[in-house]
Design an enzyme around this catalytic site. Structure first.
Site, short mmCIF file in Angstrom:
data_model
loop_
_atom_site.label_atom_id
_atom_site.label_comp_id
_atom_site.label_asym_id
_atom_site.label_seq_id
_atom_site.Cartn_x
_atom_site.Cartn_y
_atom_site.Cartn_z
N ASP A 49 -9.11 -3.24 5.53
CA ASP A 49 -9.52 -4.47 4.62
C ASP A 49 -7.80 -5.31 4.86
OD1 ASP A 49 -11.94 -4.15 4.33
OD2 ASP A 49 -11.69 -3.62 2.39
N TYR A 102 -14.80 10.45 -0.16
CA TYR A 102 -16.31 9.94 -0.39
C TYR A 102 -17.33 10.79 -0.38
CZ TYR A 102 -13.71 5.36 0.17
OH TYR A 102 -12.94 4.24 0.32
N LYS A 128 -0.91 11.28 4.71
CA LYS A 128 0.39 11.54 3.78
C LYS A 128 0.64 13.00 3.73
CE LYS A 128 2.36 9.67 0.01
NZ LYS A 128 3.42 8.47 0.34
N ASP A 158 -10.38 2.72 5.18
CA ASP A 158 -11.04 1.90 4.41
C ASP A 158 -10.10 0.95 3.70
OD1 ASP A 158 -13.20 0.10 2.92
OD2 ASP A 158 -13.67 2.11 1.43
N ASP A 218 1.58 4.90 3.32
CA ASP A 218 2.30 3.64 2.52
C ASP A 218 3.44 2.91 3.53
OD1 ASP A 218 3.72 5.98 2.84
OD2 ASP A 218 4.59 6.11 0.88
#
Length: 376
Positions: free
Chosen positions: A251, A141, A191, A247, A223
């Site tokens: 959610d 970001y 990851k 993020d 994942d």
């Protein structure tokens, strides 16, 4: 105690839920003998319309002068065609940098009265109680270079995923300190099988863990973590991860509680000269423009964010517990909004806010909530 708070209602349902949250703050201040001083400024789409910027200078200065900031939501579809640096969401990203709030804490737990509101089976979600600790001021970001260049077949977009050792260390310490107040387990998510950035992340988190021998550490690829949150959410205590992964995962974790409208969040930084910890507090949900102005939005995430503010910035644990206990009581009573109770008997935003205020009692008579706010 003087509670100097800046409220940024923002866009969509933000003003509605923020209004109820501020009213709860004033109520708990009255009950416990504090003085709540709440000012208001613009951010996001509302700020673009009024001042041409998603984070005007007046808002920036007010945020730096406040003890804590309470945010509603940002974002509106009419601004989607603007360049990324001029959209409402940019105001939030800049605000996090201004305040230096590098760690975002997003709790998710299953309330017994709301088990049927989750799309998962009761047997899967029951007993879930976790916190996602997300690094907030670096990663994709904020990394540079970034942008879109070229034309035709040569047009390409670039974003940069960058983390320093110091950035990883400081957010990891928040996660381990938080775990010490809970079930003493940290799951670090990365990851590392593909990304060098994640390889550094895993190595640094492992090194930090050596200073917390009383806290168990395990690592998951992102994942796999996304799957485990749905298959076996009770396995998690504190989940530590970088900005983009956090993020998305936070959610996803919202479904465990039955509605994203239930979830509060705290974005915290270092302690200031005043001794108070810099903090930006907001519900996890977005601006939801489709229901804005209808008095149907769930205010409990915003109200829970006030409880987090009292705990993390002001150190007022009894006051925070009073709000959490009141939320528990309202949820158990069934007086909730349509996202949790989709029927004609659902309560409105203002009715739920009033019910929480009515349930806030003085400390000598307030029972402990079923899941007290964790302390980082």
């Amino acid at each position: 105690m003087d509670l100097n708070v800046l409220a940024l209602p923002g866009d969509g349902i933000g003003p509605e839920v923020t209004s109820e949250a501020v009213a709860v703050l004033r109520r708990v201040a009255d009950v416990f003998g504090h003085a709540a001083h709440v000012s208001c400024e613009l951010i996001g789409g509302a700020a673009i319309e009024a001042a041409g910027s998603p984070l005007p200078p007046a808002t920036r200065q007010a945020a730096l002068g406040a003890d804590a900031v309470l945010l509603g939501a940002v974002g509106a579809p009419e601004f989607d065609s603007l360049p990324p640096d001029r959209r409402p969401e940019r105001g939030l990203l800049e605000l996090r940098q201004v305040l230096g709030t590098f760690a975002n804490l997003r709790p998710s737990r299953a309330w017994p009265a709301l088990l049927d509101a989750s799309p998962l089976k009761n047997s899967v979600v029951q007993g879930t109680d976790l916190v996602i600790v997300r690094e907030l001021t670096s990663g994709l970001y904020y990394g540079t270079p970034r942008g879109i260049a070229g034309t035709g077949a040569d047009e390409r977009a670039v974003n940069t995923l960058s983390y320093t050792r110091a950035e990883i260390e400081r957010v990891a310490r928040v996660a381990f300190e938080l775990a010490r107040t809970r079930r003493r387990r940290v799951t670090s998510v990365d990851k590392s099988n593909v990304l060098e950035n994640s390889q550094l992340w895993r190595r640094v988190v492992t090194e930090v863990s050596l200073g917390y021998a009383d806290v168990a550490l395990d690592h998951l690829l992102v994942d796999n973590c996304a799957m485990q949150l749905i298959v076996s959410p009770r396995r998690f205590d504190v989940v530590l991860t970088e900005n983009l992964f956090g993020d998305i995962l936070s959610d996803e974790a919202a479904v465990l509680s039955g509605s994203i409208g239930m979830l509060a969040s705290a974005s915290i930084g270092e302690r200031r000269a005043s001794g108070l910890r810099a903090g930006l507090y907001e519900p996890v949900h977005g601006s939801a423009p489709d229901i804005a102005g209808r008095n149907v939005a769930n205010p409990l995430g915003a109200i829970g964010s006030v409880a987090a503010m009292l705990a993390y910035t002001f150190g007022l644990r009894a006051e925070a517990r009073a709000i959490e206990t009141a939320i528990d009581a309202v949820v158990e009573s069934g007086r909730v909004t349509a996202d949790l109770k989709p029927s004609a008997r659902a309560a409105s935003t203002t009715e739920v806010g009033q019910a929480v205020r009515d349930a806030i009692v003085a400390p000598f008579s307030a029972p402990r909530p079923s899941s007290p706010i964790p302390r980082p």
